[in-house]
Motif scaffolding. Sequence first.
Motif, PDB file in Angstrom:
ATOM      1  N   THR A 102      15.464 -14.964  74.986  1.00  0.00           N
ATOM      2  CA  THR A 102      16.518 -15.208  75.967  1.00  0.00           C
ATOM      3  C   THR A 102      17.798 -14.468  75.589  1.00  0.00           C
ATOM      4  O   THR A 102      18.793 -14.554  76.292  1.00  0.00           O
ATOM      5  N   GLN A 144      19.091 -14.537  79.050  1.00  0.00           N
ATOM      6  CA  GLN A 144      20.175 -15.448  79.426  1.00  0.00           C
ATOM      7  C   GLN A 144      21.508 -15.031  78.818  1.00  0.00           C
ATOM      8  O   GLN A 144      22.566 -15.275  79.389  1.00  0.00           O
ATOM      9  N   ASN A 177      18.504  -8.058  82.648  1.00  0.00           N
ATOM     10  CA  ASN A 177      18.196  -8.768  83.886  1.00  0.00           C
ATOM     11  C   ASN A 177      16.703  -8.776  84.173  1.00  0.00           C
ATOM     12  O   ASN A 177      16.134  -9.783  84.589  1.00  0.00           O
ATOM     13  N   ASP A 219      24.481 -16.036  83.428  1.00  0.00           N
ATOM     14  CA  ASP A 219      24.398 -17.007  84.523  1.00  0.00           C
ATOM     15  C   ASP A 219      25.734 -17.167  85.239  1.00  0.00           C
ATOM     16  O   ASP A 219      25.938 -18.088  86.012  1.00  0.00           O
ATOM     17  N   HIS A 242      14.300  -8.708  82.148  1.00  0.00           N
ATOM     18  CA  HIS A 242      13.522  -9.533  81.223  1.00  0.00           C
ATOM     19  C   HIS A 242      14.005 -10.976  81.194  1.00  0.00           C
ATOM     20  O   HIS A 242      13.726 -11.695  80.247  1.00  0.00           O
ATOM     21  N   ALA A 243      14.735 -11.362  82.209  1.00  0.00           N
ATOM     22  CA  ALA A 243      15.187 -12.750  82.335  1.00  0.00           C
ATOM     23  C   ALA A 243      15.968 -13.211  81.104  1.00  0.00           C
ATOM     24  O   ALA A 243      15.824 -14.343  80.639  1.00  0.00           O
TER      25      ALA A 243
END
Length: 420
Positions: A330, A382, A377, A403, A379-380
């Motif tokens: 993340t 955070q 973005n 986020d 690869h998700a």
Amino acid sequence: MTTIQRAKGMQDVLPDDRRYWDLIINQATELARLYGFQRIDLPILEYTELYERGVGNASDFFVQKEMYTLEESEDVTLTMRPEFTAGFMRAYIQNGMSSWPQPVKLYTIGPAFRRERQQAGRYRQHSQFNCEILGETDPAADVEVMMLAMNLYRALGYKGLTFQLNSTGCPTCKPAYVEKLTAYLEKHLDKLADIDKERIQRNPLRVLDSKEPGMDALLADAPHIVDHLCDDCETHFADLRGLLDGLDQSYSINFRLVRGIDYYTKTVFEVWAEGIGAQAAVCGGGRYDGLAEDIGGPATPGVGFGSGIERIVLGMQEAGIEPPAPEQPTVLVAHFGGATKEAAVLLTFQLRAAGIGTRLAFARDRRSMKSQMREANKHAIQTVLILGDSELEQQSVVVRPLDGGEQQLIKLNDVVAFLK
RNA sequence: GCGGGUGUAGCGUAGUGGUUAACGCGUCUGGUUGUGGCCCAGAAGACCGUGGGUUCAAAUCCCACCACUCGCCCCA
């Protein structure tokens, strides 16, 4: 030059499909543990004789056409396992498991190989989940493996599941039944397709699962094996049904469910689910009290089932079952090369050592921040940690949440604590 | 072993005799100095499965082969 392709009948399990496998294997492993089965791993290569023996009249077909066999020496050949049951029994005998507390309950997961034409859910290399109970004749053992199979598919989210159940008798009662069946079929030769006339010669039981039209009516009046069982088989079958009834587990007695191999005795079952091309069966199993002697060991009863993972995956996909994506880091560490790259690499490994999944942005020399943010973005990610020259001067790093939160400057020494 | 279907970029497709084979998704780059998604621009990426034939001209028509796929046989 032509590029090399995947060999015929083989499958690549890509990351996106792998999540189905993880779910299935985790679920299968958990159920096996719950039911008291122990994991065993068997060799992929066995002496060819292991598979030649016992398969009786089907032997020629399997050995010549369906098995991958390698020459080990002039008079020794090894065969890539086309199934698991024979290997289980061989291991039981060879390792003296008859002196372990009985029965021995084992499971395994791994690939098997059959050299056949590809169809939906049928590949030359496929993987199986197998559960076996060795050294026990109690029909309750049959119920255990049956319910383990059924509960696996239930847990995976399958709908429209049914048990197909039959008995295939034993050497005491089966031969007489086969004679009665053959006699009946020969009386009705004019109603049979050519393929079924051949089957009478080769393996009469196989006429029962013929797909030729008009067989429903003809076979409905044929002798059914459950009416011709010996006392022992009859009692076993009745007890098994009683136990299933006691569990409130429904099943269909399917007199057309057969096994072509001689070592099968008594219980035969399949679990059927909707879909999956021509194959409704998602698993097949049964009792094989004759196998141990066929491979030269002492009489040893056994019951179990095997289930093809690829076929389970196919069924889940058709049913729209979505396993979660596997967990990925993340945090991404972005930088601008040079000295910042060295610091970024160091920071990345510090985070990983602290148990924080971290992705390092690569940039051979220069790479724009935009590009690295886009990578994050995709690869998700955070949180992006930005490590440029100015941050490095201050022994700090920009912590940029993706986020929508505010980014802030954090001392390098405090980053691990901050992220945790 | 037998039969049906399909082969055009990584994926999904369009193009059915006529210039440099098109579109969507995806990938990469860029949209001023170091900040994602949406949007915009650009780039890379296809010997149109392979080989032969017909034709002035073939992704397109014909033949063969191969591969993939579905089914039959078989299914331990």
